[in-house]
Design an enzyme around this catalytic site. Structure first.
Site, PDB file in Angstrom:
ATOM      1  N   ASP A 172       0.812  -1.214   0.000  1.00  0.00           N
ATOM      2  CA  ASP A 172       0.000   0.000   0.000  1.00  0.00           C
ATOM      3  C   ASP A 172       0.848   1.267   0.000  1.00  0.00           C
ATOM      4  O   ASP A 172       0.847   2.058   0.925  1.00  0.00           O
ATOM      5  CB  ASP A 172      -0.983   0.001   1.172  1.00  0.00           C
ATOM      6  CG  ASP A 172      -0.376  -0.563   2.450  1.00  0.00           C
ATOM      7  OD1 ASP A 172       0.757  -1.059   2.383  1.00  0.00           O
ATOM      8  OD2 ASP A 172      -1.039  -0.521   3.490  1.00  0.00           O
ATOM      9  N   THR A 173       1.575   1.435  -1.086  1.00  0.00           N
ATOM     10  CA  THR A 173       2.310   2.669  -1.359  1.00  0.00           C
ATOM     11  C   THR A 173       1.327   3.842  -1.360  1.00  0.00           C
ATOM     12  O   THR A 173       0.170   3.681  -1.714  1.00  0.00           O
ATOM     13  CB  THR A 173       2.977   2.546  -2.745  1.00  0.00           C
ATOM     14  OG1 THR A 173       4.015   1.588  -2.669  1.00  0.00           O
ATOM     15  CG2 THR A 173       3.559   3.869  -3.195  1.00  0.00           C
ATOM     16  N   VAL A 174       1.798   5.027  -0.965  1.00  0.00           N
ATOM     17  CA  VAL A 174       0.912   6.192  -0.959  1.00  0.00           C
ATOM     18  C   VAL A 174       1.336   7.200  -2.020  1.00  0.00           C
ATOM     19  O   VAL A 174       2.485   7.206  -2.472  1.00  0.00           O
ATOM     20  CB  VAL A 174       0.887   6.874   0.433  1.00  0.00           C
ATOM     21  CG1 VAL A 174       0.517   5.871   1.506  1.00  0.00           C
ATOM     22  CG2 VAL A 174       2.242   7.515   0.754  1.00  0.00           C
TER      23      VAL A 174
END
Length: 270
Positions: A172-174
């Site tokens: 879950d990269t932002v």
């Protein structure tokens, strides 16, 4: 099953609240600074500070049990870019990337070229020189990240065949994209990388055209990507999908075509 469903819904609510806070911070920053770059950076800082995400505090740990982060920003108004890779000891890597982006217009003398991409200890040293707050690397490790690390480290030792699919569960990269009323656009991306990555590994979040893209022309377009960095780097995905919708009658069709031909079916991913 009911308990698991309730837990999943509660987690979704937490992510929704977090994303709303990030958006509100970004909009507030845009009003105060009139800068889309400041807006995306401040929005991402909110996300980096949360243990829910895989960026900044709470990032996935390397195989050695440390936090190494990647981040980048791109300012579409001048096409300047800044990025850091495998950096540790900095709570908000996106801020270092922003400083590097701004640094592109600084004359450092003697014909030297200012850096736009720094990694590892070099990036950490530069951050300290710029006055960016640094913290002990262990302070970046959240309880959640530590539990995930121990879980998968045990699995690697006992079940190598099954581990690859399971490691894909938490990437879950932002990121953030902001455009103002004048068409000025900027994008940002921040990531702790994949679970149990090799120390020194740099993913798409730090690499030009792979994690972020922003450009202002007849139309303004920006993108920020998330997923397995090794795949996104091989296809320069952020730039590819952004440019696919410029000067087209149907952006949706063009985007779909780009994803199919330049990513899913790309020969580099065979």
């Amino acid at each position: 099953k009911q308990g698991a469903g309730q837990h999943s819904n509660a987690l979704k609510d937490k992510y929704k609240i977090l994303s709303q806070k990030a958006c509100e911070k970004g909009m507030e920053s845009l009003r105060l600074s009139n800068s889309t770059l400041e807006a995306v950076v401040n929005a991402v800082i909110v996300l980096e500070n949360s243990p829910l995400t895989n960026a900044g505090y709470g990032s996935n740990l390397t195989y050695d049990g440390n936090v190494e982060c990647d981040a980048s920003v791109m300012d579409g108004s001048n096409l300047q870019y800044g990025a850091v890779g495998a950096i540790t000891g900095v709570k908000n890597p996106i801020e270092v990337a922003k400083y590097l982006c701004h640094f592109q217009t600084v004359n450092i003398g003697h014909g030297r070229v200012p850096p736009n991409f720094l990694v590892g200890t070099g990036a950490f040293t530069w951050a300290k020189e710029m006055g960016i707050p640094c913290i002990p690397p262990e302070n970046l490790i959240s309880v959640k990240a530590q539990k995930i690390y121990k879980h998968y480290k045990r699995k690697v030792k006992t079940d190598v065949d099954d581990i690859n699919q399971q490691l894909k569960k938490r990437m879950d990269t932002v990121g953030a994209v902001c455009v103002d009323q004048f068409g000025n656009i900027a994008s940002a991306c921040s990531s702790g990388g994949i679970i149990l990555k090799y120390p020194g590994r740099v993913g798409q979040a730090a690499i030009w055209g792979c994690g972020t893209w922003a450009s202002k022309g007849t139309i303004s377009v920006g993108s920020s990507t998330s997923g397995c960095g090794e795949h996104l780097v091989r296809t320069t995905l952020a730039r590819t999908i952004a440019e696919s919708i410029i000067e087209t009658k149907c952006p949706t069709t063009s985007l779909y075509g780009a994803m199919q031909s330049n990513f899913i079916s790309k020969i580099f991913l065979n």
